[in-house]
Structures are given as C-alpha cells and as structure tokens.
Design a protein around this motif. Structure first.
Motif, PDB file in Angstrom:
ATOM      1  N   HIS A   8      -1.531   2.218   5.670  1.00 43.98           N
ATOM      2  CA  HIS A   8      -0.084   2.451   5.636  1.00 43.98           C
ATOM      3  C   HIS A   8       0.668   1.126   5.734  1.00 43.98           C
ATOM      4  O   HIS A   8       1.621   0.875   4.975  1.00 43.98           O
ATOM      5  N   ASN A   9       0.240   0.270   6.650  1.00 47.68           N
ATOM      6  CA  ASN A   9       0.905  -1.023   6.832  1.00 47.68           C
ATOM      7  C   ASN A   9       0.709  -1.943   5.623  1.00 47.68           C
ATOM      8  O   ASN A   9       1.550  -2.799   5.346  1.00 47.68           O
ATOM      9  N   LEU A  10      -0.408  -1.750   4.920  1.00 48.02           N
ATOM     10  CA  LEU A  10      -0.675  -2.529   3.717  1.00 48.02           C
ATOM     11  C   LEU A  10       0.282  -2.177   2.583  1.00 48.02           C
ATOM     12  O   LEU A  10       0.499  -2.967   1.665  1.00 48.02           O
ATOM     13  N   GLY A  11       0.856  -0.981   2.659  1.00 45.06           N
ATOM     14  CA  GLY A  11       1.770  -0.541   1.606  1.00 45.06           C
ATOM     15  C   GLY A  11       1.186   0.512   0.687  1.00 45.06           C
ATOM     16  O   GLY A  11       1.755   0.817  -0.359  1.00 45.06           O
ATOM     17  N   GLN A  12       0.037   1.076   1.083  1.00 45.06           N
ATOM     18  CA  GLN A  12      -0.557   2.159   0.300  1.00 45.06           C
ATOM     19  C   GLN A  12      -0.265   3.492   0.956  1.00 45.06           C
ATOM     20  O   GLN A  12      -0.410   3.642   2.166  1.00 45.06           O
ATOM     21  N   SER A  13       0.149   4.445   0.159  1.00 47.80           N
ATOM     22  CA  SER A  13       0.416   5.791   0.661  1.00 47.80           C
ATOM     23  C   SER A  13      -0.863   6.602   0.685  1.00 47.80           C
ATOM     24  O   SER A  13      -1.636   6.586  -0.274  1.00 47.80           O
ATOM     25  N   ILE A  14      -1.086   7.321   1.777  1.00 43.79           N
ATOM     26  CA  ILE A  14      -2.230   8.210   1.911  1.00 43.79           C
ATOM     27  C   ILE A  14      -1.746   9.634   1.696  1.00 43.79           C
ATOM     28  O   ILE A  14      -0.912  10.136   2.453  1.00 43.79           O
ATOM     29  N   TRP A  15      -2.256  10.267   0.653  1.00 43.11           N
ATOM     30  CA  TRP A  15      -1.950  11.667   0.404  1.00 43.11           C
ATOM     31  C   TRP A  15      -3.206  12.492   0.571  1.00 43.11           C
ATOM     32  O   TRP A  15      -4.325  11.991   0.390  1.00 43.11           O
ATOM     33  N   LEU A  16      -3.045  13.737   0.931  1.00 41.50           N
ATOM     34  CA  LEU A  16      -4.174  14.647   1.107  1.00 41.50           C
ATOM     35  C   LEU A  16      -4.424  15.391  -0.194  1.00 41.50           C
ATOM     36  O   LEU A  16      -3.521  16.022  -0.738  1.00 41.50           O
ATOM     37  N   SER A 199      -2.067   9.242 -12.202  1.00 43.89           N
ATOM     38  CA  SER A 199      -3.290   9.466 -11.422  1.00 43.89           C
ATOM     39  C   SER A 199      -4.537   9.065 -12.199  1.00 43.89           C
ATOM     40  O   SER A 199      -4.895   9.690 -13.201  1.00 43.89           O
ATOM     41  N   LEU A 200      -5.200   8.020 -11.711  1.00 44.47           N
ATOM     42  CA  LEU A 200      -6.427   7.521 -12.316  1.00 44.47           C
ATOM     43  C   LEU A 200      -7.627   8.068 -11.541  1.00 44.47           C
ATOM     44  O   LEU A 200      -7.734   7.846 -10.338  1.00 44.47           O
ATOM     45  N   PHE A 201      -8.522   8.748 -12.231  1.00 43.90           N
ATOM     46  CA  PHE A 201      -9.680   9.354 -11.587  1.00 43.90           C
ATOM     47  C   PHE A 201     -10.808   8.323 -11.493  1.00 43.90           C
ATOM     48  O   PHE A 201     -11.135   7.659 -12.475  1.00 43.90           O
ATOM     49  N   ARG A 254       4.309   4.934  -9.687  1.00 40.90           N
ATOM     50  CA  ARG A 254       3.209   4.297  -8.980  1.00 40.90           C
ATOM     51  C   ARG A 254       1.851   4.768  -9.505  1.00 40.90           C
ATOM     52  O   ARG A 254       1.715   5.914  -9.945  1.00 40.90           O
ATOM     53  N   VAL A 255       0.879   3.895  -9.432  1.00 42.28           N
ATOM     54  CA  VAL A 255      -0.507   4.271  -9.724  1.00 42.28           C
ATOM     55  C   VAL A 255      -1.065   5.026  -8.527  1.00 42.28           C
ATOM     56  O   VAL A 255      -0.864   4.634  -7.373  1.00 42.28           O
ATOM     57  N   LEU A 256      -1.763   6.108  -8.811  1.00 43.55           N
ATOM     58  CA  LEU A 256      -2.387   6.932  -7.779  1.00 43.55           C
ATOM     59  C   LEU A 256      -3.880   6.993  -8.047  1.00 43.55           C
ATOM     60  O   LEU A 256      -4.305   7.300  -9.161  1.00 43.55           O
ATOM     61  N   ASN A 283      -3.301   6.713  -2.616  1.00 41.56           N
ATOM     62  CA  ASN A 283      -4.670   7.230  -2.678  1.00 41.56           C
ATOM     63  C   ASN A 283      -4.615   8.662  -2.194  1.00 41.56           C
ATOM     64  O   ASN A 283      -4.274   8.913  -1.031  1.00 41.56           O
ATOM     65  N   THR A 284      -4.906   9.612  -3.072  1.00 46.78           N
ATOM     66  CA  THR A 284      -4.964  11.008  -2.645  1.00 46.78           C
ATOM     67  C   THR A 284      -6.418  11.322  -2.309  1.00 46.78           C
ATOM     68  O   THR A 284      -7.303  11.217  -3.163  1.00 46.78           O
ATOM     69  N   ILE A 285      -6.668  11.668  -1.057  1.00 51.98           N
ATOM     70  CA  ILE A 285      -8.017  11.643  -0.491  1.00 51.98           C
ATOM     71  C   ILE A 285      -8.454  13.059  -0.103  1.00 51.98           C
ATOM     72  O   ILE A 285      -7.714  13.771   0.590  1.00 51.98           O
ATOM     73  N   PRO A 286      -9.646  13.482  -0.512  1.00 50.30           N
ATOM     74  CA  PRO A 286     -10.162  14.775  -0.043  1.00 50.30           C
ATOM     75  C   PRO A 286     -10.207  14.811   1.482  1.00 50.30           C
ATOM     76  O   PRO A 286     -10.404  13.779   2.133  1.00 50.30           O
ATOM     77  N   GLU A 287     -10.052  15.992   2.017  1.00 50.92           N
ATOM     78  CA  GLU A 287      -9.937  16.122   3.472  1.00 50.92           C
ATOM     79  C   GLU A 287     -11.157  15.546   4.200  1.00 50.92           C
ATOM     80  O   GLU A 287     -11.013  14.830   5.199  1.00 50.92           O
ATOM     81  N   LYS A 288     -12.355  15.838   3.711  1.00 50.14           N
ATOM     82  CA  LYS A 288     -13.566  15.329   4.351  1.00 50.14           C
ATOM     83  C   LYS A 288     -13.588  13.805   4.358  1.00 50.14           C
ATOM     84  O   LYS A 288     -13.949  13.170   5.361  1.00 50.14           O
TER      85      LYS A 288
END
Length: 363
Positions: A8-16, A199-201, A254-256, A283-288
C-alpha cells in the motif's frame, strides 16, 4: 509493518479477487479492508459459479424470486448486483478519499458477448445503470470486438475494467481504446474523468509453458510479460498525448495484475505478488494468496520502469520455441472459452437450485 501495508505504501492497490455472500455477511470483507489494506474487489463468472453453485447462501434470495418469471440470466445478474452493490458501499469511503482512483468493484458482461460489440455496449450500459454505484466497473474482454465496445462504453461514461489481456500488445490496444473514448468525450464537451483499469493475466502464461521449457525458466514468463507491459504503461503515462488528457481532467487507466495466484506447487505461494510490486498499479489477489502474502510475504523491490531484463527473458523463451504473440492470442481465446464454460455451469446451477427449491416448497 505488515506486507500488505508495505505494498500500500509503495503505491500499489490490493484488490480481492473474490466475492461471496458469506464474505459480506460474516464481516470478512470489512476485516480485509481494515486489516489487510484491501481497497477494491473483482469478480468473474468462475468466481460467481463457485459462490452460487457451491453454497446455500443464495438459496433464500433465489427462493424469493420463484414464480416471478425471471430467466436464469436475469436472476444471476440480480444476485450479483446485490453482492457487488454491498461491496461497493463498503469501498465507497475509499473511493471518495482517493478521488475515484481506488475503491472499485467489478461485474462482467455475459461471456457469450465476447465477440459481439453492439450487445456488449448495450449490456454494459444497462448493468452500470442498474447498479447505480459510481464505483462499479463493467468488465469487458479485450477481444477485437471488445475493444470497440470499450471505446464506446468509455465515451458513454461507463467505467470499464478491460479483462482477458495477456500481452503488452493487447494491453496497448486496450489503452488505445480507452484513450480514444476519453478524447471523444473531450471533443463532445463531456467530463473526461471516466475510470478504467486494464487487467493483464499473469500465471496462465506459466501454466501454458510449464511442460515445454527448461526447469530454470518455470514461472518466469508471466512476470517478464508483466515487466514489458509495465514499461509500456509508464511510457504511455509520460507521453504528451496522455499528459494533455490528464491536464483536461482525465484519470489514468491503471494496469491491473490479474491471475496472480501461484499454480505451481513447487513455487512460492506469493511469487507473483512479490514480483509485481509496482507503483500506480493494482494487484487483484485470490483470497488464499492474499492471506499467504499477509502472513509471510516480502516486498523486496519494485518493478523497474525500463523493463529490466524482460526482453532478454522473452528472447530466451523464443529460443525455446515459445511464440509469444501466438501464445497470447491462444490464451485470450482459451480464457474467453473458459468463462463461457463457467457461465453455463453457473446458469445450470441456478436452474437446478430453482427446481430444487420449488420442489421443497410444494412438498
């Protein structure tokens, strides 16, 4: 400082990268927002197929709609919009505090429309209007027909999450569609501030080549493609074309990073999250994976804006017989087909639940 705070402090958003009714009703999503710095959420047909088809959490809502003559598709979108509207409200304070940069949730148009621009444009507008939430993205695939729909939807003021992008070239095509939509809005005297992410996979690259490349090359291709794309993204943000739009009030698309869960059991369960730390990205991150990263992840360095060793790594894959452009097209096609399969399974699950609940009611 915990790892999610560092990102977060780096400037990247964490999405679930998940949504279930239980996440909402149990307070788990609210806890992730509070404790793990989660500032947004994404969904897709596969996620909803698991959420609805593999739990009883939606049974009461489905039961309440029996006898109203709704199709399975209509019922799905009603259920999805209920969940995502609640999630959007949880993120609304983040959305407002960030002036619309963060705090988004995403809903995908029917995967059956991946090659139907006209109906994608129509459904995107209808879904966004039904949600009535400023912080809801409509996901549109970056197929050839999807690009047409993306430009038209942005011009119409519909926020878009461009999905199913696999290469730098596909990203740049999506960015071009977004830029044209914004430029058309400015020419028409409309507000240019329409939200979007591209969104880049990532991990699907490495799954596709794991049995055909050397052991030392495993889990490196997706990251190299991301590095190449991040370089192009940073160059676009520095370009006179974008600076002109930004000065007029536009917000950057933004790139995701998507598909960032580790698929290789021999690799670190946080390999992609750690490798893709980069300012001005999502970065949209799986819950696990999110929970694993929060527990033992490390932020060691951030992605270089100059592409780092991406060109050398991609050249090495080419020498091993991997045609990057051809594989990117294949991955996009297979991704669209996989979402169609999940979509059909989802509708089948809803139909089965409707029949079962109707029998229970009459027994």
């Amino acid at each position: 400082m915990n790892p999610t705070q560092q990102l977060h402090n780096l400037g990247q958003s964490i999405w679930l990268d998940n949504i279930t009714r239980e996440l909402l009703t149990s307070g788990t999503l609210a806890r992730y927002i509070r404790d793990l710095h989660v500032t947004g959420l994404t969904s897709n047909p596969t996620i909803f197929e698991h959420a609805i088809g593999h739990s009883t959490a939606y049974d009461a809502a489905i039961l309440s709609q029996l006898g109203k003559g709704k199709s399975d598709v209509s019922l799905f979108f009603e259920l999805a919009l209920e969940d995502l509207s609640r999630a959007a409200d949880l993120f609304r304070s983040t959305f407002d505090a960030s002036a619309g940069v963060d705090g988004w949730v995403s809903l995908e148009v029917s995967p059956l429309l991946a090659h139907d621009a006209a109906n994608t444009i129509k459904e995107a507008a209808e879904l966004h209007a039904r949600a009535n939430r400023s912080n809801l993205f409509i996901k549109i695939p970056g197929t050839t027909e999807g690009l047409e729909a993306i430009e038209a939807s942005i011009f119409a003021g519909v926020p878009v999450n461009v999905t199913l992008l696999f290469s730098c070239e596909q990203y740049l095509a999506a960015a071009e569609a977004y830029l044209r939509g914004i430029e058309r809005r400015i020419e028409a005297g409309l507000d240019p501030n329409v939200g979007s992410v591209a969104s880049l996979f990532i991990s699907r690259w490495d799954v596709a080549v794991k049995d055909t490349v050397s052991p030392q090359s495993r889990n490196r291709l997706g990251i190299a493609v991301a590095m190449q794309t991040y370089q192009a993204y940073c160059a676009l943000l520095a370009s006179p074309r974008w600076q002109k739009l930004a000065a007029a009030g536009a917000s950057a698309q933004r790139v995701l990073w998507a598909s960032t869960g580790t698929k290789d059991p021999q690799a670190s369960d946080t390999v992609y999250v750690e490798a893709l730390a980069a300012p001005r990205t999502v970065n949209t991150i799986p819950e696990k994976t999110l929970l694993a990263f929060a527990d033992h992840g490390q932020v060691k360095k951030k992605l270089p804006t100059n592409g780092g060793d991406a060109d050398a790594v991609l050249a090495d894959f080419s020498r091993q017989g991997i045609a990057i452009d051809v594989l990117a097209e294949r991955l996009q096609r297979e991704g669209a087909e996989a979402f169609v399969a999940s979509w059909r399974q989802l509708l089948q699950a809803i139909g089965t639940k409707k029949s079962h609940l109707a029998q229970v009611c009459t027994s």
